[in-house]
Design a protein around this motif. Structure first.
Motif, PDB file in Angstrom:
ATOM      1  N   ILE A 170       0.858  -1.185   0.000  1.00 41.10           N
ATOM      2  CA  ILE A 170       0.000   0.000   0.000  1.00 41.10           C
ATOM      3  C   ILE A 170       0.890   1.229   0.000  1.00 41.10           C
ATOM      4  CG2 ILE A 170      -0.225   0.262   2.491  1.00 41.10           C
ATOM      5  CD1 ILE A 170      -3.277   0.709   1.882  1.00 41.10           C
ATOM      6  N   GLU A 171       0.424   2.253  -0.679  1.00 41.37           N
ATOM      7  CA  GLU A 171       1.252   3.438  -0.858  1.00 41.37           C
ATOM      8  C   GLU A 171       0.359   4.664  -0.850  1.00 41.37           C
ATOM      9  OE1 GLU A 171       4.544   5.006  -4.137  1.00 41.37           O
ATOM     10  OE2 GLU A 171       3.071   3.473  -4.646  1.00 41.37           O
ATOM     11  N   GLN A 172       0.815   5.695  -0.184  1.00 40.75           N
ATOM     12  CA  GLN A 172       0.006   6.904  -0.152  1.00 40.75           C
ATOM     13  C   GLN A 172       0.072   7.613  -1.482  1.00 40.75           C
ATOM     14  OE1 GLN A 172       0.210  11.168   1.723  1.00 40.75           O
ATOM     15  NE2 GLN A 172       0.241   9.640   3.342  1.00 40.75           N
ATOM     16  N   TRP A 173      -1.044   8.166  -1.847  1.00 43.23           N
ATOM     17  CA  TRP A 173      -1.154   8.790  -3.141  1.00 43.23           C
ATOM     18  C   TRP A 173      -1.141  10.294  -2.996  1.00 43.23           C
ATOM     19  CZ3 TRP A 173      -3.908  11.535  -6.734  1.00 43.23           C
ATOM     20  CH2 TRP A 173      -3.625  11.188  -8.063  1.00 43.23           C
ATOM     21  N   GLY A 174      -1.806  10.771  -1.964  1.00 42.61           N
ATOM     22  CA  GLY A 174      -1.906  12.204  -1.757  1.00 42.61           C
ATOM     23  C   GLY A 174      -3.186  12.523  -1.026  1.00 42.61           C
ATOM     24  N   ALA A 175      -3.453  13.791  -0.896  1.00 39.84           N
ATOM     25  CA  ALA A 175      -4.640  14.233  -0.175  1.00 39.84           C
ATOM     26  C   ALA A 175      -5.398  15.210  -1.039  1.00 39.84           C
ATOM     27  CB  ALA A 175      -4.248  14.884   1.152  1.00 39.84           C
ATOM     28  N   ILE A 176      -6.710  15.118  -1.009  1.00 37.72           N
ATOM     29  CA  ILE A 176      -7.518  16.147  -1.629  1.00 37.72           C
ATOM     30  C   ILE A 176      -8.523  16.630  -0.603  1.00 37.72           C
ATOM     31  CG2 ILE A 176      -7.326  15.551  -4.077  1.00 37.72           C
ATOM     32  CD1 ILE A 176      -9.760  13.857  -3.794  1.00 37.72           C
ATOM     33  N   GLY A 177      -8.784  17.903  -0.639  1.00 35.58           N
ATOM     34  CA  GLY A 177      -9.706  18.447   0.344  1.00 35.58           C
ATOM     35  C   GLY A 177     -10.308  19.729  -0.160  1.00 35.58           C
ATOM     36  N   GLY A 178     -11.532  19.979   0.247  1.00 38.94           N
ATOM     37  CA  GLY A 178     -12.174  21.213  -0.155  1.00 38.94           C
ATOM     38  C   GLY A 178     -13.548  21.351   0.471  1.00 38.94           C
ATOM     39  N   ALA A 179     -14.122  22.502   0.219  1.00 37.31           N
ATOM     40  CA  ALA A 179     -15.367  22.838   0.888  1.00 37.31           C
ATOM     41  C   ALA A 179     -16.573  22.164   0.250  1.00 37.31           C
ATOM     42  CB  ALA A 179     -15.561  24.354   0.894  1.00 37.31           C
ATOM     43  N   SER A 180     -16.435  21.718  -0.998  1.00 34.22           N
ATOM     44  CA  SER A 180     -17.639  21.213  -1.659  1.00 34.22           C
ATOM     45  C   SER A 180     -17.440  19.821  -2.234  1.00 34.22           C
ATOM     46  CB  SER A 180     -18.053  22.185  -2.766  1.00 34.22           C
ATOM     47  OG  SER A 180     -16.946  22.453  -3.604  1.00 34.22           O
ATOM     48  N   ARG A 181     -16.599  19.032  -1.580  1.00 32.78           N
ATOM     49  CA  ARG A 181     -16.325  17.706  -2.124  1.00 32.78           C
ATOM     50  C   ARG A 181     -17.393  16.694  -1.729  1.00 32.78           C
ATOM     51  NH1 ARG A 181     -12.564  14.868  -0.283  1.00 32.78           N
ATOM     52  NH2 ARG A 181     -12.616  13.449  -2.041  1.00 32.78           N
ATOM     53  N   ASP A 182     -17.920  16.833  -0.532  1.00 34.72           N
ATOM     54  CA  ASP A 182     -18.829  15.831   0.010  1.00 34.72           C
ATOM     55  C   ASP A 182     -20.012  16.552   0.642  1.00 34.72           C
ATOM     56  OD1 ASP A 182     -20.135  13.883   1.493  1.00 34.72           O
ATOM     57  OD2 ASP A 182     -18.284  12.809   1.950  1.00 34.72           O
ATOM     58  N   PRO A 183     -21.215  16.308   0.122  1.00 32.74           N
ATOM     59  CA  PRO A 183     -22.384  17.026   0.633  1.00 32.74           C
ATOM     60  C   PRO A 183     -22.646  16.783   2.112  1.00 32.74           C
ATOM     61  CG  PRO A 183     -22.892  15.843  -1.398  1.00 32.74           C
ATOM     62  CD  PRO A 183     -21.527  15.406  -0.981  1.00 32.74           C
ATOM     63  N   ARG A 184     -22.064  15.726   2.667  1.00 30.22           N
ATOM     64  CA  ARG A 184     -22.334  15.423   4.069  1.00 30.22           C
ATOM     65  C   ARG A 184     -21.658  16.386   5.029  1.00 30.22           C
ATOM     66  NH1 ARG A 184     -20.405   9.329   3.952  1.00 30.22           N
ATOM     67  NH2 ARG A 184     -19.033  10.336   2.445  1.00 30.22           N
ATOM     68  N   ALA A 185     -20.610  17.053   4.539  1.00 31.38           N
ATOM     69  CA  ALA A 185     -19.840  17.887   5.460  1.00 31.38           C
ATOM     70  C   ALA A 185     -19.467  19.186   4.761  1.00 31.38           C
ATOM     71  CB  ALA A 185     -18.578  17.153   5.901  1.00 31.38           C
ATOM     72  N   PRO A 186     -19.337  20.264   5.531  1.00 31.85           N
ATOM     73  CA  PRO A 186     -18.944  21.531   4.916  1.00 31.85           C
ATOM     74  C   PRO A 186     -17.534  21.506   4.351  1.00 31.85           C
ATOM     75  CG  PRO A 186     -19.113  21.742   7.293  1.00 31.85           C
ATOM     76  CD  PRO A 186     -19.674  20.413   6.942  1.00 31.85           C
ATOM     77  N   TRP A 187     -16.696  20.652   4.868  1.00 34.28           N
ATOM     78  CA  TRP A 187     -15.304  20.593   4.390  1.00 34.28           C
ATOM     79  C   TRP A 187     -14.834  19.152   4.519  1.00 34.28           C
ATOM     80  CZ3 TRP A 187     -10.146  20.511   3.508  1.00 34.28           C
ATOM     81  CH2 TRP A 187      -9.568  21.610   2.845  1.00 34.28           C
ATOM     82  N   ALA A 188     -14.492  18.533   3.406  1.00 36.60           N
ATOM     83  CA  ALA A 188     -14.121  17.121   3.413  1.00 36.60           C
ATOM     84  C   ALA A 188     -12.689  16.953   2.949  1.00 36.60           C
ATOM     85  CB  ALA A 188     -15.049  16.324   2.505  1.00 36.60           C
ATOM     86  N   LEU A 189     -11.959  16.115   3.674  1.00 35.63           N
ATOM     87  CA  LEU A 189     -10.560  15.827   3.355  1.00 35.63           C
ATOM     88  C   LEU A 189     -10.423  14.323   3.169  1.00 35.63           C
ATOM     89  CD1 LEU A 189      -7.539  16.710   3.260  1.00 35.63           C
ATOM     90  CD2 LEU A 189      -7.506  16.453   5.738  1.00 35.63           C
ATOM     91  N   SER A 190      -9.823  13.918   2.058  1.00 38.55           N
ATOM     92  CA  SER A 190      -9.592  12.489   1.828  1.00 38.55           C
ATOM     93  C   SER A 190      -8.118  12.240   1.615  1.00 38.55           C
ATOM     94  CB  SER A 190     -10.369  12.002   0.596  1.00 38.55           C
ATOM     95  OG  SER A 190     -11.733  11.864   0.877  1.00 38.55           O
ATOM     96  N   ILE A 191      -7.592  11.279   2.358  1.00 35.84           N
ATOM     97  CA  ILE A 191      -6.236  10.798   2.090  1.00 35.84           C
ATOM     98  C   ILE A 191      -6.401   9.561   1.220  1.00 35.84           C
ATOM     99  CG2 ILE A 191      -4.017  10.257   3.118  1.00 35.84           C
ATOM    100  CD1 ILE A 191      -5.141  12.769   4.275  1.00 35.84           C
ATOM    101  N   VAL A 192      -5.786   9.587   0.052  1.00 35.28           N
ATOM    102  CA  VAL A 192      -5.983   8.511  -0.913  1.00 35.28           C
ATOM    103  C   VAL A 192      -4.796   7.548  -0.856  1.00 35.28           C
ATOM    104  CG1 VAL A 192      -6.430   7.947  -3.312  1.00 35.28           C
ATOM    105  CG2 VAL A 192      -7.256  10.100  -2.362  1.00 35.28           C
TER     106      VAL A 192
END
Lengths: 236, 236
Positions: B84-106
């Motif tokens: 397994i290897e880390q790819w990076g992170a993406i995050g922003g205010a409108s990525r996931d309707p469930r939360a005002p700000w969503a961050l994903s480590i891929v």
DNA sequence: CCAAAAGTGTTGTGACTACACCCATGT
DNA sequence: ACATGGGTGTAGTCACAACACTTTTGG
């Protein structure tokens, strides 16, 4: 001064969320080689020690990760950085004594020369450039920042080796000799003029700015600019 | 179903923290080519659509990011993944309707063959392998997951191109022909046997397992294993 | 005319692709 | 014997580093 709590709540479940920061590895090209921006901490943990500049992710202010990195760059450098790239994320339970779980998104930037002279600000005792190879071997840096600088150096060097010239960084227009000198400073060794130019031409990385020349003490030099970076050519 | 709040508090200041998740891009090598693991969502947002498997970062359970990724792999696949290897992170205010700000480590993983047959679990309607080139062009995938798969494919292919063989992935011991077939399936095109072996030998990537052979219908083949991966050779 | 920097040509070396060829084994 | 996959050799091509060379300017 300690952190009380933080959590993420849903109607069904509640999860605590990590203390999330952005760290910046800001490189500058100095004639003597690559330099990196460090700050001297005033507060615990690691008070009095040097560390990478960074800041807390502010979801009320930042639209996305990259604008968060740019906001912090402005806070520290006084100006946005022309080239910034995400490096990766590190997170764990024992990275930062201030929080039970700390997550850092690390960004890497390159700024032109040392025209930027940052001033110490809030909660910073000092801020200064350090030779990067120096910092990469300095065991007294705070947190795990020495390792981060070391990896960032190999990363930027291999990018330059592959002639992945970070668009937006180099002060356009430039002469080919200036471009080569910059690459040499980053790599830490000399390059062959003919080979360097052949590769630039073959891969169509630069284009001349017609009719523009750098005037100097001797023969004028054609000015060049980077040709627009290929938008993710996955083909081949 | 909506999120109420989440925050990060200090004695001096309080910062809300992002809704932090781990997403997994799990590849498998199928004779016909690279495949990727997708799940069909039961809940909003994107209910009924296919998405990458993932889960919320649990700072009370996960020691660091990589163990979080492995925990989620176990939840989804029923087994930890060897590479397994880390790819990076993406995050922003409108990525996931469930939360005002969503961050994903891929994270990106490679699992041996399709021996793993994952079963649908909680809040998952279905889970299945899909040809990766298929998924990379499927506009109906949830969130920004199509783009992530596309980038992950170019990433893993360029790694294999450079013969960066992900240690821990290949089922050792293997014959050279098996290793080549795996690389060909990932790359999506044939390789030359002689060139492939010359490079393996020159770069000392594999070593024979003395006295061990794969018995088959025809001439037995020497079994090999990966030589221990160089621990970050920044020198040169 | 000379120094200094811009810019171009040339040559040998090493790495790679493509392909051909031998080897060992089960039927 | 021969089909099949394991394993090796070779020749043409290409990219590259190293180095030499010519050109253009200011003094």
């Amino acid at each position: 001064m300690a952190i009380r709590n933080y959590h993420h709540g849903m109607t069904t479940k509640t999860y605590p969320m990590p203390f999330t920061r952005i760290e910046l590895i800001v490189f500058a090209v100095h004639p003597s080689g690559l330099e990196v921006l460090l700050i001297k901490r005033t507060e615990a943990p690691f008070a009095g020690q040097w560390a990478l500049p960074g800041g807390v992710l502010r979801i009320d202010m930042d639209m996305d990760l990259e604008s968060a990195a740019q906001r912090i760059a402005v806070e520290r450098l006084g100006t946005p950085v022309p080239y910034i790239e995400q490096w990766g994320a590190i997170g764990g339970a024992s990275r930062d004594p201030r929080a039970p779980w700390a997550l850092s998104i690390v960004y890497q930037a390159l700024v032109p020369g040392e025209q930027i002279q940052p001033k110490p600000g809030k909660r910073i005792a000092a801020i200064d450039w350090r030779p990067a190879s120096d910092a990469a071997t300095d065991a007294t840096l705070a947190f795990d920042h020495r390792k981060l600088i070391e990896l960032a150096m190999t990363r930027i060097r291999s990018a330059i080796d592959r002639l992945e010239l970070p668009a937006g960084y180099f002060e356009t227009p430039f002469t080919l000799t200036e471009l080569q000198a910059t690459c040499e400073a980053i790599l830490g060794h000399r390059l062959d003029k003919s080979s360097f130019r052949r590769k630039l031409a073959e891969r169509q990385l630069v284009q001349p700015v017609e009719g523009q020349f750098r005037q100097g003490a001797f023969r004028p030099a054609q000015l060049f600019e980077l040709v627009a970076a290929d938008p993710r050519n996955a083909s081949r």
